[in-house]
Write an enzyme that holds these catalytic residues in place. Structure first.
Site, PDB file in Angstrom:
ATOM      1  N   SER A 173       0.848  -1.183   0.000  1.00  0.00           N
ATOM      2  CA  SER A 173       0.000   0.000   0.000  1.00  0.00           C
ATOM      3  C   SER A 173       0.886   1.236   0.000  1.00  0.00           C
ATOM      4  O   SER A 173       2.117   1.143   0.079  1.00  0.00           O
ATOM      5  CB  SER A 173      -0.914   0.022   1.232  1.00  0.00           C
ATOM      6  N   TYR A 229       2.354  -1.207  10.976  1.00  0.00           N
ATOM      7  CA  TYR A 229       1.855  -1.540   9.634  1.00  0.00           C
ATOM      8  C   TYR A 229       2.765  -0.946   8.561  1.00  0.00           C
ATOM      9  O   TYR A 229       3.151  -1.625   7.605  1.00  0.00           O
ATOM     10  CB  TYR A 229       0.429  -1.019   9.484  1.00  0.00           C
ATOM     11  N   LYS A 233       5.254  -3.079   6.018  1.00  0.00           N
ATOM     12  CA  LYS A 233       5.016  -3.019   4.574  1.00  0.00           C
ATOM     13  C   LYS A 233       6.290  -2.604   3.834  1.00  0.00           C
ATOM     14  O   LYS A 233       6.597  -3.129   2.759  1.00  0.00           O
ATOM     15  CB  LYS A 233       3.875  -2.057   4.254  1.00  0.00           C
TER      16      LYS A 233
END
Length: 263
Positions: A173, A229, A233
């Protein structure tokens, strides 16, 4: 409970982790629509089977469910045995399963009506105000989003190498872009794929967790707001590049998808 099916030898086989909802479900739908046999995996058997039935109602019969908890070695081994027995190979692995690495004050699933009237930035603001970033949640985020996905890859790699065109897609993302790391030295290390190693990635993730627990994450240049997060990532993107370099004939790529929220 899991489904069973047989496919012609030339049929392409795909596994999608976290395939029962959201991006994972849509990936399953599109792959199945393209004539690919899809193994939809999820932690929850009831939700996974319901997702398979929904796809079949859409006219996509070549989808089978297999339960998978990516933090459980025996669960991963069970999936590998299932694929080997039924298909003897794997053509596509989509690592989509992930958690937010935070504790939500309210369950997001109960707020769909509220979210329907918010744009992307308003949703993000709501989430940032309704989560607690705890040490336990951050540790779980690292173990699930990085090590869980990595262990799935390691277990299924022999099956991918049995394919003439094996592919790994690690869903990422905008939170996984290098720019979220404010420490220039760390950012350069993560971008130096010629010298970066898995061992060094382990060390950097350990350092992040230690800094996070000490309340010194921001001071050491780690991300803020969904810190675990974002950090994971970025690390997963780097690991994808390491894999692609190590296995050039079976490209491993990180696909960056615009997501409304961490999932």
């Amino acid at each position: 409970m899991e489904g069973a099916m047989s496919s012609p030898p030339n049929t392409r086989i795909a596994v999608v982790t976290g395939g029962n909802k959201g991006i994972g479900f849509e990936v399953c739908r599109q792959l199945a629509s393209g004539g690919i046999t899809v193994v939809l995996t999820a932690r929850d058997e009831t939700r996974g089977m319901a997702a398979v039935e929904k796809l079949k109602e859409l006219g996509l019969p070549d989808v089978v469910f297999h339960q998978l908890e990516i933090t459980d070695a025996s669960s991963i081994a069970g999936l590998a045995d299932f694929l080997k027995t039924l298909f003897g190979k794997l053509d596509i692995l989509v690592n989509n399963a992930a958690i937010g690495g935070v504790e939500y004050v309210q369950e997001l699933d109960t707020d769909e009506e509220k979210f329907s009237g918010l744009d992307f930035h308003q949703r993000l603001e709501w989430m940032e105000k309704n989560v607690n970033e705890t040490v336990d949640a951050a540790q779980q985020g690292v173990q699930t989003n990085y090590y869980g996905s990595k262990h799935v890859i390691e277990a299924l790699l022999p099956l991918l190498q049995s394919s003439s065109d094996g592919r790994i897609v690690n869903v990422s993302s905008e939170y996984g872009l290098l720019r979220v790391i404010n420490n220039e030295e760390v950012r350069q290390e993560l971008d130096d794929i010629d010298n970066l190693t898995e061992k060094r990635l382990d060390e950097l993730l350990d350092k992040f967790l230690k800094d996070f627990e000490a309340g010194a994450g921001e001071a050491h240049g780690w991300p803020t707001g969904f810190a675990a997060y974002k950090t994971v990532k970025v690390a997963m993107n780097a690991y994808s590049r390491i894999l692609a370099k190590r296995h050039p004939s079976s490209a491993s790529t990180a696909r960056t998808l615009a997501m409304s929220r961490p999932t």
